[in-house]
Design an enzyme around this catalytic site. Structure first.
Site, PDB file in Angstrom:
ATOM      1  N   CYS A 163       4.008   2.550   1.936  1.00 25.39           N
ATOM      2  CA  CYS A 163       3.408   3.703   2.603  1.00 25.39           C
ATOM      3  C   CYS A 163       3.485   4.924   1.686  1.00 25.39           C
ATOM      4  O   CYS A 163       4.532   5.196   1.085  1.00 25.39           O
ATOM      5  CB  CYS A 163       4.139   3.989   3.916  1.00 25.39           C
TER       6      CYS A 163
ATOM      7  N   ASP B 162       4.093  -1.758   3.696  1.00 25.27           N
ATOM      8  CA  ASP B 162       2.898  -1.991   4.500  1.00 25.27           C
ATOM      9  C   ASP B 162       2.335  -3.337   4.088  1.00 25.27           C
ATOM     10  O   ASP B 162       2.359  -3.711   2.915  1.00 25.27           O
ATOM     11  CB  ASP B 162       1.837  -0.911   4.237  1.00 25.27           C
TER      12      ASP B 162
END
Length: 149
Positions: free
Chosen positions: A47, A54
């Site tokens: 992120c 992520d």
């Protein structure tokens, strides 16, 4: 492609997408319109804000012209995102643009199906070129997010 191809030699994961090398090989059927698909169900990056991991399921479809994408180099390129910070939209579109620049395909689309963080999935879609008439393009096969069912 000034460096030798990664195929056939030990190849560590590049430190960044900018350092990664994408290789291409000649298309043995440049006179035929057909679809090639790469699916990366475990793509990961960090992120941009929090640095938390992520994850995404990427589906890349393209109609080759003169070149095909060499799969080992794609795996290494995608792996190079693992320790890089970025937003979902930037990662997805940047991958698509890089592939178009290397391959110059007749048509390319990428679907980035990002797993939820903070309760909200983000799906990102990008395409380039015109799909040639008569090319069968199957659904990308990734179900929309449904929560716990």
């Amino acid at each position: 492609m000034s460096r030798p191809p990664v195929l056939g030699r030990p190849s560590p994961i590049p430190a960044s997408p900018q350092a990664a090398q994408l290789d291409r090989v000649p298309n043995p059927h440049p006179d035929t319109n057909y679809l090639a698909r790469f699916t990366a169900p475990e793509f990961t990056t960090l992120c941009a804000v929090t640095g938390q991991p992520d994850f995404a399921h990427l589906v890349i479809d393209y109609v080759p012209a003169k070149w095909l994408l060499e799969s080992k180099s794609l795996k290494l390129y995608l792996g190079s995102f693992r320790n890089q910070r970025g937003v979902h939209e930037d990662c997805t579109v940047a991958i698509g643009k890089k592939l178009v620049a290397i391959l110059k395909p007749k048509w390319l689309r990428i679907g980035g199906y990002w797993y939820p963080r903070g309760g909200m999935p983000i799906d990102v879609f990008w395409q380039s070129g015109r799909l040639p008439a008569g090319v069968w393009v199957p659904d990308q096969g990734v179900a929309p997010y449904r929560g716990r069912g």
